[in-house]
Design an enzyme around this catalytic site. Structure first.
Site, PDB file in Angstrom:
ATOM      1  N   GLU A  46       0.822  -1.211   0.000  1.00  0.00           N
ATOM      2  CA  GLU A  46       0.000   0.000   0.000  1.00  0.00           C
ATOM      3  C   GLU A  46       0.854   1.259   0.000  1.00  0.00           C
ATOM      4  OE1 GLU A  46      -3.042   0.431  -0.549  1.00  0.00           O
ATOM      5  OE2 GLU A  46      -3.735  -1.637  -0.460  1.00  0.00           O
ATOM      6  N   TYR A 129      -6.318   6.177   5.103  1.00  0.00           N
ATOM      7  CA  TYR A 129      -6.426   5.269   3.961  1.00  0.00           C
ATOM      8  C   TYR A 129      -5.642   3.977   4.207  1.00  0.00           C
ATOM      9  CZ  TYR A 129      -5.282   2.845  -0.229  1.00  0.00           C
ATOM     10  OH  TYR A 129      -5.100   1.826  -1.110  1.00  0.00           O
ATOM     11  N   ASP A 147      -9.371   6.421  -1.735  1.00  0.00           N
ATOM     12  CA  ASP A 147      -8.197   6.920  -2.462  1.00  0.00           C
ATOM     13  C   ASP A 147      -8.681   7.579  -3.755  1.00  0.00           C
ATOM     14  OD1 ASP A 147      -8.884   4.844  -4.146  1.00  0.00           O
ATOM     15  OD2 ASP A 147      -6.866   4.015  -4.306  1.00  0.00           O
ATOM     16  N   CYS A 217     -25.135   4.454 -13.401  1.00  0.00           N
ATOM     17  CA  CYS A 217     -24.166   5.554 -13.276  1.00  0.00           C
ATOM     18  C   CYS A 217     -24.841   6.889 -13.630  1.00  0.00           C
ATOM     19  CB  CYS A 217     -22.977   5.287 -14.191  1.00  0.00           C
ATOM     20  SG  CYS A 217     -21.744   6.601 -14.123  1.00  0.00           S
TER      21      CYS A 217
HETATM   22 FE1  SF4 Z   1     -17.288   4.889 -14.525  1.00  0.00          FE
HETATM   23 FE2  SF4 Z   1     -19.894   5.403 -14.890  1.00  0.00          FE
HETATM   24 FE3  SF4 Z   1     -18.321   5.008 -17.000  1.00  0.00          FE
HETATM   25 FE4  SF4 Z   1     -18.937   2.982 -15.399  1.00  0.00          FE
HETATM   26  S1  SF4 Z   1     -20.340   4.150 -16.685  1.00  0.00           S
HETATM   27  S2  SF4 Z   1     -16.908   3.462 -16.215  1.00  0.00           S
HETATM   28  S3  SF4 Z   1     -18.977   3.983 -13.410  1.00  0.00           S
HETATM   29  S4  SF4 Z   1     -18.177   6.666 -15.540  1.00  0.00           S
END
Ligand code: SF4
Length: 360
Positions: A46, A129, A147, A217
């Site tokens: 790490e 972290y 991170d 997303c």
């Molecule tokens: Fe990242 Fe969203 Fe693209 Fe998936 S769809 S790679 S979570 S930006």
């Protein structure tokens, strides 16, 4: 302090972690420190991977483990040996802290790597972290890591404009990361989300087309992928002007060990005159530090100068020139530095800039 409203808990269901874990089972990287639960090995990996790419870090990790296979070996080494093994990786405070922490483990924990988060966190160089990564991966303790990869994944998944470089923003992200954490497999989940950020949800040109989380997303849906995550503070880069004197006397030359709070503490370099602006050789010889070094030298011979490409650090841009100068005997001031035979140069840990010059 500004507070950021967190996305409603209804949107943070276990489906995210399930998708990430399935992706990780198929696409996760096979790395040498992934096949262990040894906290020492996880800690070293790490720390090496902070500010270092995996490809470069892996070679260093393997070399470091061969040289210092456990806490006792690291604690028993000298700081110079540890820095030498670290040479070229940069951010040398990481190596000094590893060494100090290993010694603390020997003196305060009987040489056994601590198990409790608070004890791990108390070691030199270990922040939130690293403590979370070690405790979750080695002991399956429920601590979420945060991170650069995790910031990016979370800010995109939930289309968040919380600045990742402010205390309030980081705190809000930590709450969200904790809500996302798979409590039954925290170590595996943490590795999955970090790998996902490193391989799929890349900073530039993320693989959205193949992404298993695309349907969930929010920044993809909003067309905000390229502007997530958000940063508020732009780091200032300070220019510095380093004039190195490679003073040669027969087969010997001079080094000195950097001390104080500046960069590269504990590493060796040639005698340095730092100036507030670029300086020609003829100006340099008129400076006070040059006079002090050459005070009782009757004659010296300028051999050559080498202007290096700008050496970029995170907050500093080093403009370096190396001047080779030949003398017939050392002055009193020179003798107070470290006189080294050219053939032994390799025994000394030097900054990457010096290494680059020597390899030319
Ligand atoms: Fe990242 Fe969203 Fe693209 Fe998936 S769809 S790679 S979570 S930006």
């Amino acid at each position: 302090m500004k507070k950021y409203r967190q996305t409603g808990p209804s949107t943070v269901d276990s489906e995210y972690s399930a998708l990430l874990l399935s992706w990780y089972a198929l696409q996760g990287r096979d790395l040498p420190w992934r096949c262990t639960r040894d906290p020492y090995r996880i800690w070293i990996s790490e720390v090496i991977l902070q500010q270092t790419r995996v490809a470069q870090g892996t070679a260093y990790y393997l070399r470091f483990m061969e040289r210092f296979p456990d806490v006792a070996a690291l604690a028993g080494a000298s700081e110079d040996e540890v820095l030498k093994c670290w040479q070229g990786l940069g951010y040398y405070s990481r190596a000094r802290n590893l060494h100090a922490a290993a010694r603390r483990i020997v003196s305060c924990f009987d040489g056994v790597f601590p198990v409790e988060y608070a004890d791990v966190r108390s070691l030199p160089g270990i922040g939130d972290y690293t403590a979370s990564a070690i405790c979750s991966i080695a002991y399956d303790a429920p601590y979420a890591v945060l991170d650069g990869n995790v910031f990016r994944v979370l800010s995109r998944l939930f289309d968040l404009d919380w600045p990742i470089d402010t205390t309030a923003g980081r705190r809000a992200f930590l709450q969200l990361a904790e809500a996302m954490l798979d409590q039954t497999r925290p170590g595996l989940y943490n590795q999955a989300v970090m790998d996902f950020g490193a391989i799929c949800c890349l900073p530039v040109q993320p693989h959205c087309t193949d992404c298993p989380l695309q349907a969930r997303c929010l920044s993809f849906a909003a067309g905000h992928v390229s502007v997530r995550p958000v940063k508020r503070i732009r780091a200032k880069v300070e220019p510095r002007y380093f004039n190195y004197l490679i003073i040669e006397c027969g087969s010997e030359l001079l080094l000195h060990r950097r001390e104080g709070k500046d960069i590269w503490r504990g590493l060796y370099e040639f005698p340095l005159i730092e100036t507030s602006q670029p300086m020609e050789y003829l100006e340099l010889v008129r400076t006070e530090p040059f006079h002090a070094l050459f005070e009782d030298v009757e004659e010296w011979q300028f051999l050559e100068s080498t202007l290096m490409p700008i050496h970029q650090l995170s907050h500093q841009a080093i403009h370096a020139v190396f001047y080779r100068i030949k003398v017939d005997q050392w002055s009193e001031a020179m003798r107070r530095l470290c006189v080294v035979d050219r053939s032994r140069l390799d025994d000394y840990a030097v900054p990457r800039l010096i290494e680059r010059y020597l390899s030319r």
